[in-house]
Motif scaffolding. Structure first.
Motif, mmCIF file in Angstrom:
data_model
loop_
_atom_site.group_PDB
_atom_site.id
_atom_site.type_symbol
_atom_site.label_atom_id
_atom_site.label_comp_id
_atom_site.label_asym_id
_atom_site.label_seq_id
_atom_site.Cartn_x
_atom_site.Cartn_y
_atom_site.Cartn_z
ATOM 1 N N UNK A 311 20.049 9.645 70.087
ATOM 2 C CA UNK A 311 19.241 10.130 71.221
ATOM 3 C C UNK A 311 19.178 11.647 71.302
ATOM 4 N N UNK A 312 18.959 12.295 70.202
ATOM 5 C CA UNK A 312 18.790 13.753 70.201
ATOM 6 C C UNK A 312 17.871 14.096 69.040
ATOM 7 N N UNK A 338 27.249 20.161 65.481
ATOM 8 C CA UNK A 338 27.053 20.227 66.936
ATOM 9 C C UNK A 338 25.686 20.822 67.261
ATOM 10 N N UNK A 339 25.047 20.209 68.216
ATOM 11 C CA UNK A 339 23.728 20.706 68.643
ATOM 12 C C UNK A 339 23.899 22.056 69.351
ATOM 13 N N UNK A 345 29.486 17.034 66.736
ATOM 14 C CA UNK A 345 29.235 16.014 67.759
ATOM 15 C C UNK A 345 29.659 14.664 67.192
ATOM 16 N N UNK A 347 29.548 10.590 67.410
ATOM 17 C CA UNK A 347 28.756 9.475 67.935
ATOM 18 C C UNK A 347 29.384 8.164 67.492
ATOM 19 N N UNK A 358 26.969 9.181 72.457
ATOM 20 C CA UNK A 358 27.694 10.426 72.183
ATOM 21 C C UNK A 358 29.049 10.320 72.868
ATOM 22 N N UNK A 359 30.133 10.311 72.098
ATOM 23 C CA UNK A 359 31.437 10.136 72.731
ATOM 24 C C UNK A 359 32.163 11.458 72.945
ATOM 25 N N UNK A 360 31.863 12.452 72.149
ATOM 26 C CA UNK A 360 32.465 13.766 72.388
ATOM 27 C C UNK A 360 31.607 14.838 71.712
ATOM 28 N N UNK A 361 31.068 15.786 72.485
ATOM 29 C CA UNK A 361 30.274 16.836 71.858
ATOM 30 C C UNK A 361 31.135 18.018 71.442
ATOM 31 N N UNK A 362 30.661 18.681 70.422
ATOM 32 C CA UNK A 362 31.256 19.958 69.999
ATOM 33 C C UNK A 362 32.775 19.900 69.854
ATOM 34 N N UNK A 363 33.278 18.971 69.053
ATOM 35 C CA UNK A 363 34.726 18.968 68.812
ATOM 36 C C UNK A 363 35.026 19.956 67.697
#
Lengths: 416, 475
Positions: A311-312, A338-339, A345, A347, A358-363
């Motif tokens: 979804x991005x 990462x966006x 990111x 998923x 999306x379970x965690x962004x920018x790890x």
């Protein structure tokens, strides 16, 4: 005043004005030669010498462009030569000192002559750029572009490996100065500044801009073979790869049974993971919608079934960095660049329910390598997946689709 | 104050606009600022642009006020010097903190919907604080420098001079560190067992303190030395301002440097000693993980040579559900400086294999909690290794024939198989090794069945598949 006396006076003036810079620039650059304790000394020496040349060239050109010089009984051509040619020993000497420092630090394998030449040309380009920019614009843009130029080449390996480029930039700066003269005479200052600005920016950043545009074009980002995905079995018998000379065609091969099947996908396809021997999870990118679709290619049945959509929006498929499928093929863990931010990111795709979350962004995972070289996944029996790597241990609950960092127990202080 | 702010906007509006545009551009388009995720970040090289513009905007702060005798006119107005300063600070703060806040709002409004739940207030505040703090510091530095010499170029001259003084202080610090070796231990010193780890790290703690004193101290000293000039120095002539600035800057900077050089730092050493990086490899079932804790001080008490990229390493196999250590990884040959080079888990967590740097491979059985040493007693290229379907054998490619290479003969290829569960060696399969021009290349290699190796020979452009039972290769 005869020509010889004019030149003599101009030379004396240069010597008086530039002697201190000559000494200071040389000293800054040579400091690392004398004291070779740490690499930062080399970098600091280079930076100081370059900044000094930038400020000196700007200051000199600013003084040279004021009215006092035009009142002197010298021809404009002589003034131009005096502005550019007389002080040449200063940047060349500072460059040679910088080259000597780089050579002394063993930062490059090049021959001494080549290193000295390239570093001298670097300083020459810096000097010519700042002088021309000050003449055409003012001191501030000259200092800014000089600093940017230094930043763009602030690496001993670049500094001693691009002599031709530096020569071109010096030439462009001199050409810019000559170009400026007719505009100045006709008082077309705005168009003159624009012309010189385009010329200099093109000379300094043109190559980098073309390379950047090339690198961000979607066509350039899809390699013939994606090196990070090992879309095969661990025993080496089954493999999935691209077919050369056929756009988005993927080939499945079982070397034991000599079974082989090729499927034509659209351009921008990536095989992600293999499960149950003959099923391949693939990602496809649709340029029109900028969406990435996940599908399962059942090789035996020769069918492709869409199982989810990220979804991005993405410009390229190459944002996918890591993928792992649960052995039963129910879930897929996927990592994209990462966006926002510089991490990854994370998923989770439920391949049965066709839902991508999306379970965690920018790890962030402190690693110089690509995630595929350091990340590993473990799928637990109680509907969780763990992801490990450098400074990374995450657990994702597949029922709630929530991720959390896990704490690792400390090591024993005494070595067994 | 409103009029003062208006004055700032009129005088430096374009600079402020360029600065704001640079912040917005980098925060929104260059993947610069994360308003979601792990932490705020400012490490992008693109951030140099707004930072430079912050410095330049700050440098223009008093530039026009102090030039051409305008300060007298300004001070004749019914405003106090602190109000003038307040106007300039407010202008900087508006751009430094307001624009990142605007960037966060734009990001929230324009990002893909899936990211919105992760844009939380703490994340936004951390991002805004991170950008605003650094931008503000640069602006403040520029503003302070503009109080000394009139004009933007004058401010840059002040900053350049300060930079040269800081460079001299950095060299002095290096000489000081070299002269006082403290308890710095040469890496791999033979007397390492007698070394006090804390003492060894005191040297590094001192270096850290000096680095902070030189870099941060320079910024603090410029601001502290220039601040009084905002009160009384505006109407003074440039020479007098320079005198007062230098008179204040040098003692403050020297004081801060001395603090960095002399204050006790031993308390910092344990923190440095314990700084570690962990590398974890989870098992296929997700129950166990092999964890390497890398520290810059190994268990023998010897400081490691960072330039040689060696670290003290503690390896453990941990049970993740109970967060407990199942077994520590024994030091190889008693030397804890080993580099944990390769490791991998067998399918279904039946075994964990570990190969210290280019040495023998050992195995750990997590169910019985037992180590077995030297299951493979030679180095091999693990990246090319393939496990048999049942995880019992390992097939890999060996690079051999250095002698033949020196004789300009084709070295050929060989495949080696290892039994990971029993102490058995196999004879390598030699592929090729013919005379020049007749060499046989190695194609693919795989496990045909659980105990049969398959490989392809390429001979004069023809490919031929071969199969070998691994049991026939027993020595």
């Amino acid at each position: 005043m005869d020509g010889r006396r004019v030149w003599g006076r101009l030379l004396w003036k240069e010597f008086r004005e530039s002697g201190v810079v000559l000494a200071a620039g040389g000293l800054c650059a040579l400091l690392p030669v004398i004291y070779r304790a740490h690499a930062w000394l080399l970098y600091t020496g280079i930076a100081l010498a370059s900044l000094l040349i930038t400020l000196w060239a700007t200051y000199r050109a600013q003084r040279g462009s004021d009215r006092s010089r035009t009142l002197l009984p010298i021809a404009p051509a002589t003034g131009w030569l005096a502005l550019y040619l007389l002080p040449l020993p200063v940047p060349l000497f500072a460059g040679a000192c910088v080259g000597a420092a780089i050579y002394a630090f063993d930062a490059t394998q090049g021959a001494l002559g080549a290193v000295l030449t390239s570093a001298a040309l670097f300083m020459l380009a810096l000097f010519a750029l700042c002088t021309t920019l000050t003449l055409v614009y003012s001191a501030i843009p000259a200092i800014m572009l000089g600093t940017l130029f230094l930043y763009a080449h602030f690496d001993p390996l670049i500094m001693v490996g691009a002599e031709r480029r530096f020569l071109w930039i010096s030439g462009a700066a001199l050409a810019g100065s000559l170009l400026w003269a007719p505009f100045l005479r006709r008082r077309r200052l705005v168009s003159g500044r624009l012309a010189v600005g385009v010329l200099l920016l093109g000379a300094v950043f043109g190559q980098a801009l073309v390379e950047h545009l090339r690198s961000i074009s979607p066509d350039a980002q899809l390699p013939t073979y994606h090196p990070y995905f090992c879309s095969g079995s661990s025993d080496g018998a089954v493999s999935v790869g691209f077919v050369r000379s056929r756009g988005g065609a993927l080939a499945y091969r079982d070397i034991r049974t000599k079974f082989q099947r090729v499927h034509d996908f659209a351009d921008g396809v990536l095989p992600l993971a293999l499960f149950r021997e003959t099923r391949v999870v693939v990602a496809e990118h649709e340029p029109a919608t900028r969406r990435i679709t996940l599908s399962i290619w059942d090789v035996r049945a020769a069918t492709v079934r869409e199982v989810g959509r990220l979804p991005a929006a993405y410009a390229t498929i190459n944002v996918i960095e890591y993928a792992s499928v649960r052995p039963d093929g129910r879930y897929l863990l996927l990592s994209t660049r990462a966006k926002v931010g510089r991490g990854h990111d994370l998923w989770i795709a439920d391949l049965e329910r066709r839902a991508v979350t999306l379970v965690m962004p920018n790890i962030r995972s402190v690693s110089l390598d690509h995630p595929c070289t350091t990340w590993q996944t473990g799928w637990t029996d109680d509907e969780r997946v763990r992801l490990s790597g450098v400074e990374l241990m995450l657990a994702v609950d597949l029922r709630t689709m929530r991720a959390r960092r896990e704490t690792l127990p400390p090591p024993p202080e005494v070595m067994p | 104050m409103r009029r003062l702010l208006w004055k700032e906007l009129r005088e430096r509006g374009w600079w402020g606009l360029a600065w704001a545009a640079a912040i917005l551009g980098v925060a929104l388009f260059a993947h610069g600022q994360a308003f979601v995720g792990d932490r705020a970040e400012m490490a992008l090289p693109w951030y140099l642009l707004p930072l430079t513009l912050a410095l330049l905007t700050g440098a223009g702060g008093y530039a026009s006020d102090t030039a051409h005798g305008r300060a007298g006119f300004l001070c004749a107005r019914p405003v106090s010097p602190w109000q003038i300063l307040g106007g300039k600070l407010l202008f900087g703060a508006l751009v430094a903190f307001g624009v990142p806040l605007l960037a966060a709002a734009i990001f929230y409004g324009t990002c893909d919907a899936v990211y919105r739940p992760f844009v939380t207030l703490p994340h936004v505040l951390a991002g805004v604080g991170d950008i605003g703090g650094k931008m503000g510091a640069c602006y403040l530095l520029g503003l302070a420098s503009s109080l000394v010499v009139p004009g933007v170029l004058g401010s840059l001259l002040t900053l350049s001079s300060v930079f040269i003084v800081a460079f001299a202080a950095a060299i002095l610090s290096q000489l000081y560190l070299s002269a006082h070796q403290f308890a710095y231990i040469h890496p791999f010193a033979p007397t390492s067992s007698a070394v006090d780890p804390q003492a060894a790290f005191t040297h590094e703690a001192r270096a850290l303190a000096l680095l902070v004193a030189v870099a941060l101290g320079g910024v603090i000293a410029v601001i502290a030395a220039a601040a009084p000039l905002a009160r009384v120095g505006l109407t003074l002539d440039t020479g007098e301002r320079i005198k007062r600035f230098v008179g204040a800057f040098l003692p403050i900077y020297a004081g801060l440097w001395l603090a960095g050089a002399l204050l006790p730092v031993r308390w910092l050493a344990p923190a440095l000693l314990r700084t570690e990086m962990t590398v974890a490899a989870v098992s296929p079932s997700g129950q166990y993980a092999f964890v390497v804790h890398q520290r810059r001080f190994n268990p023998l008490g010897t400081a490691n040579d960072l330039s040689a990229d060696t670290f003290g390493s503690w390896g453990t196999v941990v049970a993740l559900d109970s967060a407990s250590v199942v077994a520590p990884v024994p030091a190889y040959g008693g030397d804890p400086r080993e580099i944990f080079y390769h490791w991998w888990w067998a399918p279904d967590d039946t075994a964990f294999y570990h190969q210290p740097y280019d040495t023998a491979v050992r195995m750990f059985d997590p169910h019985h909690r037992q180590w077995r040493e030297r299951v493979i007693d030679r180095g091999f290229h693990l990246f090319t290794a393939r496990l048999s379907p049942d995880g019992r054998y390992l097939l890999t490619r060996l690079l051999q024939g250095g002698e033949r290479m020196r004789m300009h003969l084709h070295p050929g290829h060989s495949l080696a198989a290892f039994d990971l569960r029993a102490d058995r060696r196999f004879r390598p399969i030699q592929v090729g090794a013919g005379p020049p021009g007749f060499a046989v290349a190695l194609g693919d290699y795989w496990w045909q069945t659980a105990d049969t190796i398959g490989y392809t020979e390429v001979y004069r452009g023809m490919r031929r598949a071969r199969h070998v039972k691994v049991e026939t290769l027993v020595k």
